[in-house]
Design a protein around this motif. Structure first.
Motif, short mmCIF file in Angstrom:
data_model
loop_
_atom_site.label_atom_id
_atom_site.label_comp_id
_atom_site.label_asym_id
_atom_site.label_seq_id
_atom_site.Cartn_x
_atom_site.Cartn_y
_atom_site.Cartn_z
N MET A 1 0.86 -1.18 0.00
CA MET A 1 0.00 0.00 0.00
C MET A 1 0.90 1.23 0.00
SD MET A 1 -2.72 1.27 2.90
CE MET A 1 -3.89 0.01 2.62
N ASN A 2 0.50 2.24 -0.80
CA ASN A 2 1.23 3.49 -0.83
C ASN A 2 1.27 4.08 0.58
OD1 ASN A 2 1.66 6.41 -1.13
ND2 ASN A 2 1.64 5.94 -3.30
N ARG A 3 2.46 4.56 1.00
CA ARG A 3 2.58 5.01 2.38
C ARG A 3 1.82 6.30 2.65
NH1 ARG A 3 8.94 6.86 2.32
NH2 ARG A 3 9.02 7.25 0.13
N TYR A 4 1.30 6.95 1.63
CA TYR A 4 0.53 8.17 1.85
C TYR A 4 -0.94 7.87 2.06
CZ TYR A 4 4.85 9.76 -0.15
OH TYR A 4 6.17 9.93 -0.39
N HIS A 5 -1.34 6.60 1.99
CA HIS A 5 -2.73 6.25 2.11
C HIS A 5 -2.98 5.46 3.38
CE1 HIS A 5 -2.69 6.28 -2.53
NE2 HIS A 5 -2.97 7.46 -2.06
N ASN A 6 -4.11 5.75 4.04
CA ASN A 6 -4.52 4.89 5.13
C ASN A 6 -5.48 3.86 4.56
OD1 ASN A 6 -6.76 6.34 4.58
ND2 ASN A 6 -7.01 7.19 6.61
N ARG A 7 -6.14 3.14 5.46
CA ARG A 7 -6.99 2.06 4.98
C ARG A 7 -8.14 2.59 4.12
NH1 ARG A 7 -8.15 -2.10 9.62
NH2 ARG A 7 -5.91 -1.89 9.67
N ALA A 8 -8.56 3.84 4.37
CA ALA A 8 -9.64 4.41 3.58
C ALA A 8 -9.16 4.89 2.23
CB ALA A 8 -10.30 5.55 4.34
N GLY A 9 -7.85 4.83 1.96
CA GLY A 9 -7.32 5.23 0.67
C GLY A 9 -7.17 6.73 0.51
N LEU A 10 -7.12 7.46 1.60
CA LEU A 10 -6.97 8.92 1.51
C LEU A 10 -5.51 9.30 1.56
CD1 LEU A 10 -9.71 9.94 4.10
CD2 LEU A 10 -9.96 9.75 1.64
N ASP A 11 -5.16 10.42 0.88
CA ASP A 11 -3.78 10.87 0.98
C ASP A 11 -3.62 11.72 2.25
OD1 ASP A 11 -4.13 13.38 -1.66
OD2 ASP A 11 -4.47 13.54 0.49
N GLU A 12 -2.40 12.21 2.49
CA GLU A 12 -2.12 12.84 3.78
C GLU A 12 -2.93 14.11 3.99
OE1 GLU A 12 2.20 13.35 3.20
OE2 GLU A 12 1.78 15.48 3.01
N LYS A 13 -3.12 14.88 2.93
CA LYS A 13 -3.89 16.12 3.08
C LYS A 13 -5.36 15.80 3.37
CE LYS A 13 -5.14 20.45 0.82
NZ LYS A 13 -6.59 20.25 0.89
N GLN A 14 -5.88 14.81 2.66
CA GLN A 14 -7.27 14.41 2.87
C GLN A 14 -7.47 13.90 4.29
OE1 GLN A 14 -7.52 11.62 -0.45
NE2 GLN A 14 -9.09 12.91 -1.36
N ARG A 15 -6.48 13.14 4.81
CA ARG A 15 -6.57 12.62 6.18
C ARG A 15 -6.62 13.77 7.17
NH1 ARG A 15 -2.67 8.97 5.09
NH2 ARG A 15 -1.12 10.00 6.36
N GLN A 16 -5.75 14.76 6.95
CA GLN A 16 -5.68 15.92 7.84
C GLN A 16 -7.02 16.68 7.82
OE1 GLN A 16 -3.15 19.71 7.10
NE2 GLN A 16 -1.76 18.22 7.95
N ASP A 17 -7.55 16.89 6.61
CA ASP A 17 -8.83 17.61 6.48
C ASP A 17 -9.95 16.82 7.14
OD1 ASP A 17 -8.13 18.88 3.11
OD2 ASP A 17 -7.62 19.66 5.10
N ARG A 18 -9.95 15.51 6.93
CA ARG A 18 -11.01 14.68 7.49
C ARG A 18 -10.98 14.70 9.02
NH1 ARG A 18 -13.31 8.83 5.76
NH2 ARG A 18 -13.95 10.07 3.99
N GLU A 19 -9.81 14.63 9.58
CA GLU A 19 -9.69 14.66 11.04
C GLU A 19 -10.15 16.01 11.60
OE1 GLU A 19 -5.62 13.65 11.59
OE2 GLU A 19 -5.95 11.54 11.07
N ARG A 20 -9.79 17.09 10.93
CA ARG A 20 -10.19 18.42 11.40
C ARG A 20 -11.71 18.58 11.31
NH1 ARG A 20 -11.17 22.55 8.15
NH2 ARG A 20 -10.08 21.51 6.44
N ILE A 21 -12.27 18.21 10.16
CA ILE A 21 -13.72 18.34 9.97
C ILE A 21 -14.47 17.42 10.91
CG2 ILE A 21 -15.58 17.92 8.30
CD1 ILE A 21 -13.56 18.81 6.12
N GLY A 22 -13.94 16.22 11.14
CA GLY A 22 -14.58 15.27 12.05
C GLY A 22 -14.61 15.81 13.48
N SER A 23 -13.53 16.40 13.93
CA SER A 23 -13.50 16.96 15.28
C SER A 23 -14.51 18.09 15.41
CB SER A 23 -12.10 17.50 15.59
OG SER A 23 -11.15 16.46 15.56
N GLN A 24 -14.55 18.95 14.42
CA GLN A 24 -15.48 20.08 14.47
C GLN A 24 -16.94 19.60 14.42
OE1 GLN A 24 -14.17 22.52 11.21
NE2 GLN A 24 -12.39 23.29 12.29
N SER A 25 -17.21 18.58 13.65
CA SER A 25 -18.58 18.05 13.56
C SER A 25 -18.99 17.40 14.88
CB SER A 25 -18.68 17.02 12.43
OG SER A 25 -18.38 17.62 11.20
N PHE A 26 -18.05 16.74 15.52
CA PHE A 26 -18.34 16.12 16.82
C PHE A 26 -18.68 17.20 17.85
CE2 PHE A 26 -18.24 13.10 20.14
CZ PHE A 26 -17.56 13.66 21.20
N ILE A 27 -17.91 18.27 17.87
CA ILE A 27 -18.18 19.37 18.79
C ILE A 27 -19.52 20.03 18.48
CG2 ILE A 27 -17.38 21.63 19.59
CD1 ILE A 27 -15.71 19.35 20.62
#
Lengths: 151, 69
Positions: free
Chosen positions: A1-27
């Motif tokens: 697996m490409n080291r820039y992808h997690n299991r969901a297949g997102l690249d590093e920028k997408q992972r960062q954006d997803r984590e930020r948006i997820g935290s804000q949505s939880f709050i």
């Protein structure tokens, strides 16, 4: 697996954006639930339980998905053969199966009002199936837009 | 963050679109676009991967000149 992808297949920028948006949505969900509890304490009930919670959770989840799509962090880079039609059909079938199974489990449980569950059955199935289909079509459109050349 | 014009120039010199470079590196086209527009700071791993694809060094593509020099 490409080291820039997690299991969901997102690249590093997408992972960062997803984590930020997820935290804000939880709050956001937390604040909405607290606001709802506060209003309940003052005697203002805009919806009966569990409809009020379901609406707030669905609203927060919808905002989360919408922001992910807007940020381009909903689906990862395309790799290999995608088979979008198969995935769309599979998504609809799984959503319908999950909804149906959930309703069956709720019917068998004694701790809830079966008349209310019966009344909710059709709209829940309809909404789940429709939402799954809409999401699948949206994913196809997003992937085409993401892959379009733009300078 | 400032725009990364060196990256854009190096990509153009290789006659690669953003999509071509993104596929070669394994990220989305939007990520490459964000790096070039200065909207995203890539990790060192991604920087080195981009350098390998374009045949450049980290200094060539990602060193920021001091504006006060």
């Amino acid at each position: 697996m490409n080291r820039y992808h997690n299991r969901a297949g997102l690249d590093e920028k997408q992972r960062q954006d997803r984590e930020r948006i997820g935290s804000q949505s939880f709050i956001l969900l937390l604040y909405l639930l607290m606001l709802d509890a506060g209003l309940y304490g003052f005697g203002f009930r805009w919806a009966a339980y569990p409809a009020n919670v379901m609406v707030l959770v669905t609203l927060s989840a919808g905002i989360y998905v919408a922001r992910l799509i807007a940020a381009g962090a909903y689906i990862g880079p395309a790799r290999g053969r995608q088979r979008p039609l198969f995935k769309a059909v599979a998504t609809v079938l799984v959503a319908a199966a999950v909804s149906f199974t959930l309703l069956l489990l709720l019917r068998q449980a004694d701790f809830t009002d079966t008349e209310r569950i019966d009344a909710m059955a059709s709209p829940v199935l309809f909404i789940s199936g429709g939402a799954a289909l809409a999401v699948s079509l949206l994913v196809l459109a997003i992937r085409r837009r993401q892959d379009r050349d733009g300078e | 963050m400032t725009k990364n014009l060196k990256l854009k120039a190096a990509r153009a010199a290789k006659d690669m679109s953003q999509k071509d470079l993104a596929e070669a590196v394994g990220v989305t086209r939007q990520t490459i676009g964000a790096i070039e527009s200065g909207g995203y700071n890539p990790t060192i791993n991604l920087c080195t991967a981009i350098c390998k694809v374009l045949g450049k060094t980290l200094d060539d593509l990602f060193w920021e000149e001091d504006p006060h020099e």
